[in-house]
Write an enzyme that holds these catalytic residues in place. Structure first.
Site, PDB file in Angstrom:
ATOM      1  CD1 TRP A   1      30.884  51.856  32.616  1.00 44.14           C
ATOM      2  CD2 TRP A   1      32.815  50.885  32.051  1.00 44.14           C
ATOM      3  NE1 TRP A   1      31.900  52.764  32.840  1.00 44.14           N
ATOM      4  CE2 TRP A   1      33.087  52.193  32.510  1.00 44.14           C
ATOM      5  CE3 TRP A   1      33.882  50.084  31.629  1.00 44.14           C
ATOM      6  CZ2 TRP A   1      34.386  52.714  32.569  1.00 44.14           C
ATOM      7  CZ3 TRP A   1      35.172  50.606  31.691  1.00 44.14           C
ATOM      8  CH2 TRP A   1      35.411  51.904  32.149  1.00 44.14           C
TER       9      TRP A   1
ATOM     10  CG  ASP B   1      30.700  45.926  35.710  1.00 43.58           C
ATOM     11  OD1 ASP B   1      30.957  46.282  36.876  1.00 43.58           O
ATOM     12  OD2 ASP B   1      31.239  46.425  34.703  1.00 43.58           O
TER      13      ASP B   1
ATOM     14  CE  LYS C   1      34.205  53.608  38.502  1.00 41.31           C
ATOM     15  NZ  LYS C   1      34.216  52.493  37.557  1.00 41.31           N
TER      16      LYS C   1
END
Ligand SMILES: *Cc1c(COP(=O)(O)O)cnc(C)c1O
Length: 376
Positions: A115, A187, A211
């Site tokens: 990511w 993030d 999530k």
């Protein structure tokens, strides 16, 4: 009334499975039940929350109370805006440089997995991306010490990924950086609300909801107000965080049902005891799982440095891809879902977000011991 902490028995009665999916991922049972009970008639108005105007008094009040709950959950100071946005974490990765960096300005990125690289890819058209540290050379099994991050002098911001969802690597402490360091843009997609954080240490915190916060289709961007005073780059109004903030995230029609579900999930977290309680639960769940891996004598392997191990996503490997596949198919028969690792790394991955109770992890670790006994 059944709760997520329901026993395996009641889980079976409900034909609900232990869901280890990485995202979209399990929601608390009580959240789903509340949504179900309110689906046709929300708040006594005789219509579903998804059927009403986002500009009506009812929805505006709901949005306001969700923001208040979310601020309470994360203890967000008043000098931060909270935006509820569409487009996922990936769109935020593109919009952040557009909003807080000038065109071609340096922006620092720490690379700890998949990511982090996505964030770089989205930012590249707009800023001069500088990789200030990377753990690529050890296969993303560690986190480069912040003492060795080679930060630029004039960077617009410093970006890193708090929890690498695929590689199972986390940066859980705020890095110790010089006073004049660029604002941290982080993030938090797969670890937001998993444990207490000090929001004031960050410039921007962003996360897709799917999530730990609710369903896919909505994201949160927590942004220090002074950063919105930066000019950024030429962009359409709809891409402008300042405009979104001025219109309370309703510049156009927001994903109202997702917003509502996020609100139910946040409320559930508060009722369960908030982030301090989830830190305890998550550390215990993670320790239970890592312990099972580590005492297996190499039957199961997780090679992430102990200090960098995620408490949200636990990837591990068996001896061969065939054995990995057998593990996944057998686990499915034992009432467990979503254990197949991401295709980028293979193996197994157990995502154990806030909605996963310890009991689910114990079902998994019991299964792991039994699988080792019969296939070891
Ligand atoms: C899932 C995830 C993303 C991507 O989120 P989208 O909402 O699909 O854009 C980005 N970063 C991290 C850490 C993630 O876990």
């Amino acid at each position: 009334m059944l709760h997520t902490e329901c026993s395996l028995e009641s889980n079976k009665i409900m034909s609900r499975i232990w869901n280890f999916s990485a995202g979209p991922s399990a929601l608390p049972l009580s959240v789903l039940e509340k949504a179900q009970s309110e689906l046709l008639d929300w708040n006594g108005i005789g219509a579903s929350v998804m059927e009403i105007s986002h500009r009506g008094a009812e929805f505006m009040a709901l949005a306001e109370s969700i923001e208040a709950d979310f601020r309470q959950l994360l203890e967000i100071p008043d000098d931060y805006h909270v935006l509820f946005t569409t487009g996922g974490a990936t769109l935020a990765q593109a919009l952040i440089p557009l909003n807080i960096a000038s065109f071609g300005q340096a922006a620092d990125y720490v690379v700890t997995g998949h990511w982090s690289n996505t964030a770089i890819k989205q930012a590249k058209p707009y800023v001069d991306v500088r990789e200030v540290a990377s753990s690529a050379s050890d296969g993303f099994r560690s986190v480069p010490s912040s003492d060795n991050w080679k930060c630029s002098n004039n960077a617009a911001y410093l970006h890193y990924t708090a929890n690498e969802t695929i590689h199972g690597v986390a940066i859980r402490q705020v890095p110790q950086l010089p006073e004049n360091a660029a604002p941290l843009v982080v993030d938090f997609s797969s670890s937001i609300a998993s444990e207490p954080i000090d929001v004031s240490q960050y410039g921007i915190i962003y996360a897709g909801a799917q999530k730990n916060l609710g369903p896919v289709g909505i994201s949160v961007v927590i942004i220090r107000k002074d950063l919105l005073e930066r000019d950024g780059q030429t962009r359409a109004d709809i891409l402008d965080y300042r405009s979104q903030a001025a219109k309370d995230s309703m510049l156009n029609t927001p994903p109202t049902f997702n917003w509502y579900l996020l609100g139910l999930t946040v409320r559930w977290m508060l009722e369960q005891g908030g982030t301090a309680e989830f830190k305890k639960r998550n550390e215990l769940k993670a320790a239970t799982l890592y312990e099972t891996i580590d005492v297996s004598g190499g039957f199961y392997r997780n090679e992430v440095a102990a200090s960098a191990r995620s408490i949200m996503n636990v990837p591990f490997f068996l001896a061969t891809p065939e054995l990995d596949a057998l593990f996944v198919s057998e686990s499915r028969k034992q009432n467990m879902l979503g254990l197949k690792g991401h295709k980028a790394v293979g193996g197994i991955r157990a995502s154990i977000y806030n909605a996963m109770p310890l009991e689910g992890v114990e079902v998994l670790t019991d299964f792991m011991r039994e699988f080792q006994r019969t296939h070891g």
